[in-house]
Design a protein around this motif. Structure first.
Motif, PDB file in Angstrom:
ATOM      1  N   ALA A  88      -4.037   7.346  -2.688  1.00  0.00           N
ATOM      2  CA  ALA A  88      -4.909   7.334  -1.505  1.00  0.00           C
ATOM      3  C   ALA A  88      -6.367   7.171  -1.936  1.00  0.00           C
ATOM      4  O   ALA A  88      -7.113   6.397  -1.321  1.00  0.00           O
ATOM      5  CB  ALA A  88      -4.729   8.609  -0.692  1.00  0.00           C
ATOM      6  N   LEU A  89      -6.766   7.871  -2.984  1.00  0.00           N
ATOM      7  CA  LEU A  89      -8.137   7.724  -3.485  1.00  0.00           C
ATOM      8  C   LEU A  89      -8.414   6.288  -3.917  1.00  0.00           C
ATOM      9  O   LEU A  89      -9.479   5.752  -3.666  1.00  0.00           O
ATOM     10  CB  LEU A  89      -8.387   8.689  -4.654  1.00  0.00           C
ATOM     11  N   ARG A  90      -7.435   5.668  -4.571  1.00  0.00           N
ATOM     12  CA  ARG A  90      -7.594   4.268  -4.993  1.00  0.00           C
ATOM     13  C   ARG A  90      -7.783   3.370  -3.775  1.00  0.00           C
ATOM     14  O   ARG A  90      -8.646   2.492  -3.762  1.00  0.00           O
ATOM     15  CB  ARG A  90      -6.382   3.813  -5.797  1.00  0.00           C
ATOM     16  N   GLN A  91      -6.975   3.598  -2.753  1.00  0.00           N
ATOM     17  CA  GLN A  91      -7.076   2.776  -1.546  1.00  0.00           C
ATOM     18  C   GLN A  91      -8.390   3.005  -0.812  1.00  0.00           C
ATOM     19  O   GLN A  91      -8.977   2.065  -0.273  1.00  0.00           O
ATOM     20  CB  GLN A  91      -5.904   3.076  -0.602  1.00  0.00           C
ATOM     21  N   ILE A  92      -8.852   4.239  -0.796  1.00  0.00           N
ATOM     22  CA  ILE A  92     -10.099   4.580  -0.107  1.00  0.00           C
ATOM     23  C   ILE A  92     -11.295   3.966  -0.842  1.00  0.00           C
ATOM     24  O   ILE A  92     -12.167   3.369  -0.245  1.00  0.00           O
ATOM     25  CB  ILE A  92     -10.250   6.109   0.027  1.00  0.00           C
ATOM     26  N   GLY A  93     -11.310   4.126  -2.154  1.00  0.00           N
ATOM     27  CA  GLY A  93     -12.399   3.588  -2.963  1.00  0.00           C
ATOM     28  C   GLY A  93     -13.728   4.245  -2.642  1.00  0.00           C
ATOM     29  O   GLY A  93     -13.798   5.237  -1.913  1.00  0.00           O
ATOM     30  N   GLY A  94     -14.785   3.713  -3.194  1.00  0.00           N
ATOM     31  CA  GLY A  94     -16.116   4.254  -2.952  1.00  0.00           C
ATOM     32  C   GLY A  94     -16.481   5.345  -3.937  1.00  0.00           C
ATOM     33  O   GLY A  94     -15.655   5.829  -4.718  1.00  0.00           O
TER      34      GLY A  94
END
Length: 178
Positions: free
Chosen positions: A58-64
């Motif tokens: 999820a963190l990878r998909q969210i990015g930033g």
């Protein structure tokens, strides 16, 4: 099956919320808990093998910046070789080449900790991190680890680009203890 579908919908909401979700993910990861999805009925339908790994994705998909910061923080504090490898790959996807040194440092610390009891954890993912992000600069790591993990080190050495591990492999093959 209905619970698996509900999980997928909630997970999609989490990732679509973007940076707003990072504090909740941080809170969950700080508990250092996990849920093994494979042990659940229909767990294979959830898209990840565990809750922590799903949160890393999820963190990878969210990015930033917030997702990168949390991924880096967890990679530096986790003892799990599998988590280190996944977080290293995710960071490389979010910011190519910027976190190679951090990935190497995390892998080296985890490998050093694993030498205390080599039978307790599968260190294979750490050798993959050393190979991918350290390359020929990790030769000393492979040489040192070869006495404890005499399968992983040669496999990683053989996979180094441009035959970079061949001289050390030849040296290991000539060593009576190798």
């Amino acid at each position: 099956a209905e619970q698996a579908q509900a999980w997928k919908q909630d997970y999609e909401k989490l990732t679509k919320a973007g940076a707003e979700s990072v504090p909740a993910i941080r809170e969950f990861l700080a508990q250092n808990l996990d849920v093994n999805f494979k042990s659940l009925p229909n767990g294979d339908q959830l898209g990840a093998s565990s809750m922590r790994l799903a949160m890393f994705d999820a963190l990878r998909q969210i990015g930033g910046a917030d997702a990168v910061a949390l991924s880096t923080e967890v990679m530096q504090t986790t003892a799990s070789p599998r988590e280190i490898a996944m977080l290293a790959a995710n960071l490389d996807a979010m910011a190519p080449g910027q976190y190679s040194d951090a990935a190497l440092a995390a892998a080296r610390v985890a490998l050093a900790n694993a030498t205390l009891d080599p039978s307790q954890v599968d260190v294979g993912p750490l050798f993959e991190v050393l190979q991918k992000y350290g390359g020929a600069n990790a030769l000393a790591d492979f040489q040192q680890a070869a006495s404890k993990w005499n399968y992983y080190a040669p496999i990683a050495l053989a996979g180094l680009p441009n035959g970079g591990g061949i001289p050390l492999l030849a040296q290991m093959a000539q060593n009576a203890d190798g």
